[in-house]
Design an enzyme around this catalytic site. Structure first.
Site, PDB file in Angstrom:
ATOM      1  N   CYS A 133      12.830  11.209   8.015  1.00 31.51           N
ATOM      2  CA  CYS A 133      12.852  10.695   9.383  1.00 31.51           C
ATOM      3  C   CYS A 133      14.243  10.917   9.974  1.00 31.51           C
ATOM      4  O   CYS A 133      14.407  11.065  11.170  1.00 31.51           O
ATOM      5  CB  CYS A 133      12.502   9.217   9.381  1.00 31.51           C
ATOM      6  SG  CYS A 133      13.421   8.304   8.149  1.00 31.51           S
ATOM      7  N   GLY A 151       1.878   4.144  13.341  1.00 37.39           N
ATOM      8  CA  GLY A 151       2.617   2.922  13.667  1.00 37.39           C
ATOM      9  C   GLY A 151       2.014   2.204  14.873  1.00 37.39           C
ATOM     10  O   GLY A 151       1.894   0.977  14.888  1.00 37.39           O
ATOM     11  N   LYS A 158       0.849  -1.200   0.000  1.00 38.52           N
ATOM     12  CA  LYS A 158       0.000   0.000   0.000  1.00 38.52           C
ATOM     13  C   LYS A 158       0.881   1.246   0.000  1.00 38.52           C
ATOM     14  O   LYS A 158       1.511   1.586   0.996  1.00 38.52           O
ATOM     15  CB  LYS A 158      -0.905   0.055   1.233  1.00 38.52           C
ATOM     16  CG  LYS A 158      -1.941   1.168   1.072  1.00 38.52           C
ATOM     17  CD  LYS A 158      -2.488   1.672   2.372  1.00 38.52           C
ATOM     18  CE  LYS A 158      -1.934   2.987   2.829  1.00 38.52           C
ATOM     19  NZ  LYS A 158      -1.952   4.115   1.904  1.00 38.52           N
ATOM     20  N   GLY A 194       6.292   5.045   8.591  1.00 39.51           N
ATOM     21  CA  GLY A 194       5.420   6.219   8.661  1.00 39.51           C
ATOM     22  C   GLY A 194       5.509   6.859  10.029  1.00 39.51           C
ATOM     23  O   GLY A 194       6.521   6.734  10.723  1.00 39.51           O
ATOM     24  N   SER A 195       4.434   7.527  10.409  1.00 40.46           N
ATOM     25  CA  SER A 195       4.443   8.285  11.664  1.00 40.46           C
ATOM     26  C   SER A 195       4.263   7.363  12.867  1.00 40.46           C
ATOM     27  O   SER A 195       3.728   6.261  12.744  1.00 40.46           O
ATOM     28  CB  SER A 195       3.311   9.313  11.639  1.00 40.46           C
ATOM     29  OG  SER A 195       2.076   8.626  11.543  1.00 40.46           O
TER      30      SER A 195
HETATM   31  P1  NAD Z   1       1.666   8.357   7.980  1.00 38.28           P
HETATM   32  O1  NAD Z   1       1.891   7.565   9.201  1.00 38.28           O
HETATM   33  O2  NAD Z   1       0.597   9.376   7.979  1.00 38.28           O
HETATM   34  O3  NAD Z   1       1.337   7.380   6.753  1.00 38.28           O
HETATM   35  C1  NAD Z   1       2.191   6.309   6.398  1.00 38.28           C
HETATM   36  C2  NAD Z   1       1.370   5.283   5.648  1.00 38.28           C
HETATM   37  O4  NAD Z   1       0.408   4.730   6.550  1.00 38.28           O
HETATM   38  C3  NAD Z   1       0.573   5.833   4.475  1.00 38.28           C
HETATM   39  O5  NAD Z   1       0.573   4.907   3.434  1.00 38.28           O
HETATM   40  C4  NAD Z   1      -0.819   5.989   5.063  1.00 38.28           C
HETATM   41  O6  NAD Z   1      -1.853   5.935   4.114  1.00 38.28           O
HETATM   42  C5  NAD Z   1      -0.881   4.780   5.973  1.00 38.28           C
HETATM   43  N1  NAD Z   1      -1.887   4.878   7.040  1.00 38.28           N
HETATM   44  C6  NAD Z   1      -2.475   5.995   7.548  1.00 38.28           C
HETATM   45  N2  NAD Z   1      -3.362   5.671   8.504  1.00 38.28           N
HETATM   46  C7  NAD Z   1      -3.327   4.318   8.611  1.00 38.28           C
HETATM   47  C8  NAD Z   1      -3.998   3.381   9.450  1.00 38.28           C
HETATM   48  N3  NAD Z   1      -4.901   3.781  10.356  1.00 38.28           N
HETATM   49  N4  NAD Z   1      -3.704   2.066   9.322  1.00 38.28           N
HETATM   50  C9  NAD Z   1      -2.769   1.647   8.429  1.00 38.28           C
HETATM   51  N5  NAD Z   1      -2.118   2.497   7.584  1.00 38.28           N
HETATM   52  C10 NAD Z   1      -2.385   3.813   7.689  1.00 38.28           C
HETATM   53  O7  NAD Z   1       3.094   8.971   7.616  1.00 38.28           O
HETATM   54  P2  NAD Z   1       3.443   9.978   6.434  1.00 38.28           P
HETATM   55  O8  NAD Z   1       2.905  11.318   6.813  1.00 38.28           O
HETATM   56  O9  NAD Z   1       3.059   9.381   5.135  1.00 38.28           O
HETATM   57  O10 NAD Z   1       5.054   9.974   6.502  1.00 38.28           O
HETATM   58  C11 NAD Z   1       5.760  10.745   7.414  1.00 38.28           C
HETATM   59  C12 NAD Z   1       6.208   9.919   8.605  1.00 38.28           C
HETATM   60  O11 NAD Z   1       6.948   8.788   8.169  1.00 38.28           O
HETATM   61  C13 NAD Z   1       7.156  10.684   9.510  1.00 38.28           C
HETATM   62  O12 NAD Z   1       6.785  10.534  10.864  1.00 38.28           O
HETATM   63  C14 NAD Z   1       8.518  10.042   9.267  1.00 38.28           C
HETATM   64  O13 NAD Z   1       9.411  10.135  10.327  1.00 38.28           O
HETATM   65  C15 NAD Z   1       8.130   8.638   8.956  1.00 38.28           C
HETATM   66  N6  NAD Z   1       9.196   7.975   8.164  1.00 38.28           N
HETATM   67  C16 NAD Z   1      10.057   7.119   8.795  1.00 38.28           C
HETATM   68  C17 NAD Z   1      11.099   6.507   8.081  1.00 38.28           C
HETATM   69  C18 NAD Z   1      12.079   5.579   8.762  1.00 38.28           C
HETATM   70  O14 NAD Z   1      12.806   4.883   8.054  1.00 38.28           O
HETATM   71  N7  NAD Z   1      12.156   5.528  10.086  1.00 38.28           N
HETATM   72  C19 NAD Z   1      11.239   6.766   6.715  1.00 38.28           C
HETATM   73  C20 NAD Z   1      10.349   7.630   6.112  1.00 38.28           C
HETATM   74  C21 NAD Z   1       9.319   8.228   6.848  1.00 38.28           C
END
Ligand code: NAD
Length: 482
Positions: free
Chosen positions: A287, A236, A178, A231-232
């Protein structure tokens, strides 16, 4: 570049189709609509997991050499489509074209690296395990863990995907991916490349859609062996909670609040370059962003003078401008979030050294000046929270012990950087930092051979390297009476 008005957002069991959810895909540099992707929902997720479950029966039985050959085909497909993929990355994400090139090259390197590891797996299968007994013998098998769900963000589309997809396929897993609903275009093109790579139907499935419509049911599906999420932290936690209901494995790559330590003997110009690279690459939407610089008191004045000069000289421009150094933030929501952090930082008493506003020459698009704060209160959101934008906080320290304590004072522990002329000190400081990756006098280079992931609330598990492959394997011991 022109796009079709709508694009099918589902690739399931080797077939493209449209779902029901309309995702508007924006060019962040112009705010114009690029196209609409028709994504899926719970039903599409269920279909994709069914296809992957069926395909797993035969894909899990292939040899590592067979899987490696397909991974090499994917790497070659990405190489052949390099220019197009770069254009998609820049159009959809707002990053400069030269940064998109780094992304695409990373994807190629990642698929090639895991092709090599897959090819090496056949010789390691069924290895003997020495036992302290002559009555028994044991062998070790590494098997693919099953069908896996991969959920990725928008900041490095394709790269975060490749870091999961390549090792999952190398291990023999089948996948439901996804992508972010904000940046689905690079992954749609990657899926088209995968479709031509020789992968059997159902091994790789893509379901575009929002987190609630697609990510949530994917994390909950009981047939998955594992969810790998980047992601966030807020999301997470939700993914982990849903996965817990059926005791699925989880790998999480989450946020960061990383420091660059400029020690008293540092080369100031190098420190300034590394600070700007760490803070403003990808418009700070990383990140691993350098969000705190800790500078030795003796160097502070000179460092700030040179940092301000360099930050103000950074050319913020359209991602396709040949002179561009920093592009646009990804969308309106992220733009407002970062501006909100800047406002709250000012209210908390932080001092703006430079930036903080839209560049005057860019009236449209989500552009922001490289921004540097000093005098940031240690309990402010600006100092403690992940900003995910081009915002840097600088603070001085009087001893290395204090610098290490300041760097480690965070809920996160993803990466850190150190600038010093003393090699031994550099290693000592690196050892004392709570971070998964420490760069010494180096920019934020990443190699697929070296692990990615962090301490504390930044991660669960490690990606890349052999650890990235092991994340998609089960270990089985077979013990026999002799
Ligand atoms: P996000 O958490 O909003 O979204 C990430 C993904 O999760 C997207 O595909 C989103 O559609 C999906 N998602 C949203 N709600 C969900 C749910 N309830 N259940 C399952 N999936 C869901 O993050 P973002 O705004 O897309 O990205 C930014 C974040 O990602 C930042 O916090 C950043 O630090 C983190 N990030 C971490 C790394 C790492 O390697 N540690 C790398 C890149 C980004």
């Amino acid at each position: 570049m022109t796009f079709p008005t709508t694009l099918d957002g589902l690739y399931i069991n080797g077939q493209w189709s449209a779902g029901r959810e309309h995702l508007r895909v924006i060019n962040p540099a112009t705010e114009a609509l690029l196209t609409t992707v028709i994504g899926g929902d719970e039903r599409a997720v269920a279909q994709a997991v069914s296809a992957a479950t069926e395909a797993f029966k035969s894909w899990s039985q292939t040899t590592g050499a067979e899987r490696g050959a397909i991974l090499r085909n994917i790497a070659n497909g990405v190489r052949n489509g390099r220019e197009h993929l770069m254009t998609l990355q820049s159009s959809n994400n707002g990053k400069p074209l030269f940064e998109a090139a780094i992304d695409v090259d990373d994807v190629i390197a990642t698929f090639e690296y895991y092709a090599e590891l897959a090819e090496g797996l056949d010789a390691q299968q069924d290895s003997n395990v020495p036992l302290p007994s002559d009555d028994f013998s044991a062998r070790l098998r590494r098997e693919p863990c099953g069908v896996v769900g991969l959920i990725v963000p928008w900041n490095f589309p394709m790269v975060t995907t490749a870091w999961k997809l390549a090792p999952a396929l190398a291990a023999g897993c089948c996948v439901v991916l996804k992508p972010s609903e904000v940046t689905p275009l690079p992954e749609l093109e990657l899926a088209a490349i995968m479709a031509e790579s020789g992968l059997p139907n159902g091994v790789f499935n893509l379901v575009c859609g929002t987190g609630l419509a697609v990510g949530a049911p994917l994390s909950a599906d009981p047939r998955l062996a594992k969810i790998s999420f980047t992601g966030s932290n807020a999301v997470g936690v939700q993914v982990m909670q849903r996965a817990a209901e059926t005791v699925k494995g989880v790998s999480l790559e989450l946020g960061g609040k990383s420091s660059l330590l400029v020690l008293a003997d540092a080369d100031i110009d190098l420190a300034v370059e590394l600070a700007c690279g760490g803070a403003f690459f990808n418009a700070g939407q990383m990140c691993s962003a350098t969000s705190r610089v800790l500078v030795a008191e003796a160097l502070e004045e000179q460092f700030l003078i040179r940092l301000q000069k360099r930050a103000q000289a950074i050319r913020v421009a359209d991602p396709f401008d040949p002179e561009v150094e920093m592009g646009a933030l990804v969308n309106q929501a992220q733009y407002q979030r970062v501006l909100g952090h800047i406002d709250r930082g000012l209210s908390a008493g932080a001092k703006l050294l430079c930036g903080g506003h839209r560049p005057e020459h860019l009236p449209r698009g989500y552009f922001l000046q490289p921004t540097v704060f000093t005098d940031v209160p240690l309990d402010s959101a600006l100092w403690c929270e992940e900003i995910f934008g081009p915002v840097l906080c600088v603070r001085s320290f009087s001893s290395e012990t204090e610098a290490i304590a300041l760097a480690n004072d965070s809920q996160f522990g993803l990466v850190a950087s150190v600038v010093t002329r003393d090699v031994e000190t550099a290693d000592c400081v690196a050892n004392a930092l709570q971070a998964g990756l420490v760069w010494l006098n180096a920019p934020q280079v990443i190699f697929p051979q070296a692990a990615w992931g962090g301490y504390k609330q930044s991660s669960i598990g490690r990606e890349l390297g052999p650890w990235g492959l092991a994340a998609f394997q089960e270990i089985k011991h077979v013990i026999r009476a002799v």
